[in-house]
Design a protein around this motif. Structure first.
Motif, short mmCIF file in Angstrom:
data_model
loop_
_atom_site.label_atom_id
_atom_site.label_comp_id
_atom_site.label_asym_id
_atom_site.label_seq_id
_atom_site.Cartn_x
_atom_site.Cartn_y
_atom_site.Cartn_z
N PRO A 97 56.03 -10.83 -29.02
CA PRO A 97 57.28 -11.10 -29.74
C PRO A 97 57.34 -10.48 -31.13
CG PRO A 97 56.54 -13.08 -28.64
CD PRO A 97 55.44 -12.06 -28.48
N THR A 98 56.20 -10.37 -31.81
CA THR A 98 56.21 -9.74 -33.13
C THR A 98 56.65 -8.28 -33.05
OG1 THR A 98 53.83 -9.35 -32.87
CG2 THR A 98 54.49 -11.25 -34.20
N ALA A 126 61.46 -15.60 -35.54
CA ALA A 126 62.25 -16.83 -35.38
C ALA A 126 63.61 -16.53 -34.76
CB ALA A 126 62.40 -17.55 -36.72
N VAL A 127 64.26 -15.47 -35.25
CA VAL A 127 65.56 -15.08 -34.69
C VAL A 127 65.39 -14.62 -33.25
CG1 VAL A 127 67.45 -13.40 -34.86
CG2 VAL A 127 66.56 -14.49 -36.92
N LEU A 128 64.37 -13.82 -33.00
CA LEU A 128 64.10 -13.33 -31.65
C LEU A 128 63.96 -14.50 -30.67
CD1 LEU A 128 63.12 -10.82 -29.81
CD2 LEU A 128 60.89 -11.83 -30.20
N VAL A 184 67.24 -16.47 -30.05
CA VAL A 184 68.23 -15.75 -29.24
C VAL A 184 67.74 -15.47 -27.82
CG1 VAL A 184 69.57 -13.61 -29.05
CG2 VAL A 184 69.31 -14.73 -31.27
N TYR A 185 66.44 -15.12 -27.68
CA TYR A 185 65.95 -14.62 -26.41
C TYR A 185 64.98 -15.53 -25.67
CZ TYR A 185 68.05 -10.30 -28.02
OH TYR A 185 68.93 -9.37 -28.46
N ALA A 186 64.67 -16.70 -26.21
CA ALA A 186 63.69 -17.57 -25.55
C ALA A 186 64.08 -17.87 -24.11
CB ALA A 186 63.51 -18.87 -26.33
#
Length: 141
Positions: free
Chosen positions: A92-93, A104-106, A109-111
């Protein structure tokens, strides 16, 4: 390409003698970082971009796909890329860096895109715990 104030690093382009990148077989990226430019060299207007996007969808997709929300907007390609990268196991990084925003935004939005593969994830956890591949119940805690 820019997103959330950061530069997006999606694909390498070959440098040219002018110092500007060139996309092999397609042409040169302008000094403002744009590949597609308007008639007078500036950015394409939203209406022009939208018109060409709709025509491209009609040529590339089946009638049922055109009627669906599949890549209805160019921005949907960004979501597709992020989902693909996460599903492929890219950390994710790194996905967040390429999209130009924080982890955190990723994840916010994409979890929900990180779905499926429960057995594979359980096996990985079991391997780390020294239990070897184990099929654990699929019920939530």
């Amino acid at each position: 390409m820019w997103a959330d104030g950061g530069q997006v690093d999606l694909a390498p382009a070959a440098p040219t003698s002018s110092g500007r990148a060139r996309v092999p077989g397609l042409g040169q990226i302008g000094p403002d970082g744009r590949f597609f430019r308007g008639l007078h060299g500036g950015p394409l207007s939203e209406s022009v971009y939208d018109r060409w996007w709709k025509l491209a969808r009609e040529k590339a997709l089946t009638d049922s796909q055109v009627a669906s929300p599949l890549v209805r907007r160019p921005y949907d390609l960004r979501h597709a890329a992020a989902s693909l990268w996460l599903h492929a196991g890219v950390p994710p990084t790194e996905v967040a860096r390429r999209l130009g925003h924080g982890v955190a935004v990723l994840l916010r939005v994409y979890a929900n895109c990180i779905d499926g593969g429960d057995d594979t994830m359980n096996d990985k956890i079991g391997d780390v715990l020294g239990r070897g591949p184990t099929r654990w119940p699929q019920t939530p805690c």
